[in-house]
Design an enzyme around this catalytic site. Structure first.
Site: not given
Length: 354
Positions: A104-106, A269, A274-275
């Site tokens: 999870c990028g965020h 989202d 991010g991902s």
């Protein structure tokens, strides 16, 4: 009365169930609920083993934190655990409305700030304006770089991904209600299908979110039924996380390209994802549409928030040619909370509206 209420304290609750204390943040509008205290030990020799243990033995805590009445169907969470990797500052398990994601990028952007501000990593020496935080995610080790001043974070964070790659391009799938259409599948710590909003009969900027969700979900289910997702190094990572519907503007431009990510159980989202940005950059690089260190802006169709992404170097993942992607965004604190359980509460483990 004001004086009595001025001292925060927990109301009466089941003494056998510890209160869950959390810090809430958001990155680009997408929430992150970080568990500070109250979570039992998550057993397992590796991070992926801990992920399996939590799914099998502690899933009631995920529901309690993510679902109503304490959360909502689009809440996202993080449980911090020890990592078996000596270079990692922390390990993390990601929670959502359906289960547990691999990346999870965020959340990584927010956790970078959190780790520095809450003392999980040492503050950098005086005059150093960026702190490195090594975060062990289920997909692998991710390095976050946190802008800071005087030992405290300033909001802007960037991260370097695990090797990201294109799994399939122009894959023909039969999507109910839309017929046969070409989609791409790429990996950015999690696998996503990518589809053009125009091909789905929608305008990414003006369509209702519900219509975009339904279209994305139809693509997800079609890909799951017609294509086998396989990660070259781990069966735990071999699943389609969701679909990202885009404006189709994959050719490089200085203008932002817009998308929406629908993942897990139709969870939306709020950020550019991010991902997902990681996977889109890898896909664009694979197609020759983006060069190394060429920065693109990615915009969320729901909030208008923007992440930037660029491929910083080539890599390998199994036999796949891959890239390491840098994603940058801004995370913010929103508050803290403590959640309790009354033993006679029939909804103590939460509920999810369909």
């Amino acid at each position: 009365m004001e004086k009595a209420l001025a001292v925060p304290r927990l109301p009466p609750h089941d003494p056998g169930t510890p209160a869950l204390s959390v810090v809430d943040m958001h990155t680009g509008g997408e929430p992150l609920r970080i568990v500070l205290a109250g979570c039992p030990e998550v057993a397992g020799p590796t991070l992926l083993a801990k992920r399996r243990y939590m799914r099998q033995h502690l899933d009631h805590l995920r529901r309690r934190l993510m679902f109503e009445p304490r959360g909502h169907r689009d809440m996202y969470g993080a449980v911090l655990v020890p990592s078996e990797l000596p270079e990692a500052h922390l390990g993390v398990l990601f929670l959502h409305n359906e289960g547990y994601s691999s990346m999870c990028g965020h959340a990584v952007l927010a956790l970078g700030r959190f780790a520095l501000d809450f003392g999980l990593v040492p503050a950098p020496p005086a005059g150093v304006r960026e702190a490195r935080v090594n975060i062990h995610c289920p997909c692998g080790l991710v390095a976050a770089f946190v802008e800071c001043e005087g030992g405290r974070s300033r909001g802007r964070v960037r991260f370097h991904s695990v090797p990201a790659f294109a799994l399939a391009t122009d894959l023909l799938v039969d999507v109910p209600g839309h017929g046969k259409m070409a989609v791409d599948i790429a990996y950015g710590g999690a696998f996503y299908a990518f589809a053009s909003a125009e091909r789905l009969g929608l305008d990414i900027c003006s369509a209702k979110t519900r219509d975009l969700v339904e279209a994305a979900s139809a693509v997800t289910e079609a890909v799951k039924a017609q294509f086998q997702i396989s990660h070259p190094e781990s069966e735990d990572l071999s699943f389609l996380y969701g679909t990202i519907v885009t404006d189709g503007k994959d050719t490089y431009s200085e203008e932002p390209t817009t998308n929406i990510c629908v993942f897990a159980d139709e969870q939306v989202d709020r950020s550019p994802t991010g991902s997902g940005v990681t996977a889109r950059v890898a896909l664009q690089y694979h197609k020759g549409l983006l060069e190394l260190n060429q920065t693109r802006a990615f915009k969320s169709s729901t909030t208008g928030s923007v992440f930037t992404g660029k491929a910083v170097r080539e890599a390998k993942c199994g036999d796949f040619k891959a890239v390491i992607v840098e994603v940058s965004g801004q995370a913010h604190y929103t508050g803290t909370a403590s959640f309790i359980v009354e033993d006679d509460d029939p909804l103590k483990n939460g509920f999810l509206l369909k």
